[in-house]
Design an enzyme around this catalytic site. Structure first.
Site, PDB file in Angstrom:
ATOM      1  N   TYR A 109      -6.583   7.248  -0.056  1.00 42.14           N
ATOM      2  CA  TYR A 109      -7.364   8.426  -0.451  1.00 42.14           C
ATOM      3  C   TYR A 109      -7.644   9.192   0.829  1.00 42.14           C
ATOM      4  CZ  TYR A 109     -11.139  10.721  -3.200  1.00 42.14           C
ATOM      5  OH  TYR A 109     -11.939  11.595  -3.898  1.00 42.14           O
TER       6      TYR A 109
ATOM      7  N   GLU B 299       0.837  -1.190   0.000  1.00 42.88           N
ATOM      8  CA  GLU B 299       0.000   0.000   0.000  1.00 42.88           C
ATOM      9  C   GLU B 299       0.877   1.247   0.000  1.00 42.88           C
ATOM     10  OE1 GLU B 299      -3.693   0.454   2.452  1.00 42.88           O
ATOM     11  OE2 GLU B 299      -2.496   1.998   3.472  1.00 42.88           O
TER      12      GLU B 299
END
Length: 305
Positions: free
Chosen positions: A70, A38
């Site tokens: 996000y 990630e």
């Protein structure tokens, strides 16, 4: 130093696979776990250079997929979309999408941008309100991750993933309720889940058992953070509500940074090995946009050379 037995040895051309579930299935057929990372969008030019240097380093070990976060309330929307657009050209990529403060129309607009970028899946999240707008959730037309899953599934062919909570969502009464919601998300179109931060094998195995009892059958990929900076990870765990095992905290007590790093990384590696041995479909490593610890964890767990 003893040689580490590799658990993931087969090269898979991910350009031939449509989405994350296809990759998870391909690895499962080989009896191999997936490896994924990630990333988060950079805040400035210096952190952007670090991000792309890290990405290139991690690409060298052929991750099966990556994800891009996000920000709260879409606070880094444009940077997130730019990162997704670039990464998706090299590897199966999951774009995170939150619904805090979002309208149906604004969410569809971002979904279309994800489609144009060639992402493999969207991770549909409720998200947390930004610090400067704590009432953001009440202002948006989408109130929950379940509603966002329904919307994504309705308007696009992109695969939908969701978050799972090994230690219960902070607003949930118990694990059974969490698992019921997870099953509802699956019924609404979600096909895989990635966990939030956690630090014990039992937290994951309890989640999987509870999800199964609730009727959820989708794969749940554990997210693991390398404990390379113990003080930082302890702070992040406290902020997220993830419990640090007392034995780990005791083993870190009084150590200098270098010694704490050795203890923390050894713990992270063993946790990853234990998760795979317990049946986890793979390990999703929170890279924090730094490659050294991410690679040390991946290699230590036998997921790459």
């Amino acid at each position: 130093m003893p040689e580490i037995s590799l658990l993931r040895t087969t090269a898979i051309d991910n350009s031939s696979l449509k989405n994350i579930t296809a990759m998870l299935s391909a690895r499962a057929a080989l009896k191999e776990p997936t490896l994924s990372f990630e990333f988060f969008p950079p805040k400035d030019e210096a952190s952007e250079a670090t991000l792309w240097a890290t990405f290139e380093k991690l690409l060298e070990v052929s991750p099966d997929f990556v994800s891009v976060t996000y920000g709260a309330g879409g606070s880094n929307r444009e940077r997130s979309l730019a990162v997704v657009d670039r990464m998706a050209k090299s590897v199966l990529t999951i774009g995170h999408l939150t619904c805090v403060g979002a309208t149906r129309e604004s969410s569809i607009e971002i979904i279309r941008q994800f489609e144009a970028s060639g992402v493999s899946a969207i991770l549909a999240l409720r998200g947390d309100p930004p610090k400067d707008d704590p009432e953001a959730l009440s202002k948006g037309s989408l109130k929950s991750a379940l509603e966002l899953v329904e919307l994504v599934h309705e308007v696009t062919e992109l695969e939908v993933g969701v978050a799972a909570f090994p230690e219960v969502h902070p607003e949930s009464p118990n694990m059974a309720h969490d698992s019921m919601v997870l099953a509802l998300k699956e019924q609404a179109g979600a096909t895989f889940a990635v966990t939030q931060l956690f630090f014990s094998l039992k937290a994951y195995t309890d989640l999987v058992a509870s999800a199964k009892a609730a009727g959820s059958t989708m794969p749940i990929v554990p997210g693991v953070m390398p404990i390379s900076n113990a003080k930082q990870v302890i702070r992040m765990a406290a902020m997220s509500g993830a419990a640090m095992p007392q034995e780990l905290l005791d083993s870190l007590e009084g150590l200098d940074d270098d010694a704490a790093r050795k203890v923390g990384m050894a713990y992270s590696i063993q946790l990853s090995k234990d998760l795979i041995a317990a049946g986890a479909p793979g390990i999703h490593i929170y890279s924090l946009n730094q490659h050294v610890a991410a690679l040390e964890l991946a290699r230590g767990a036998g997921l790459c050379q």
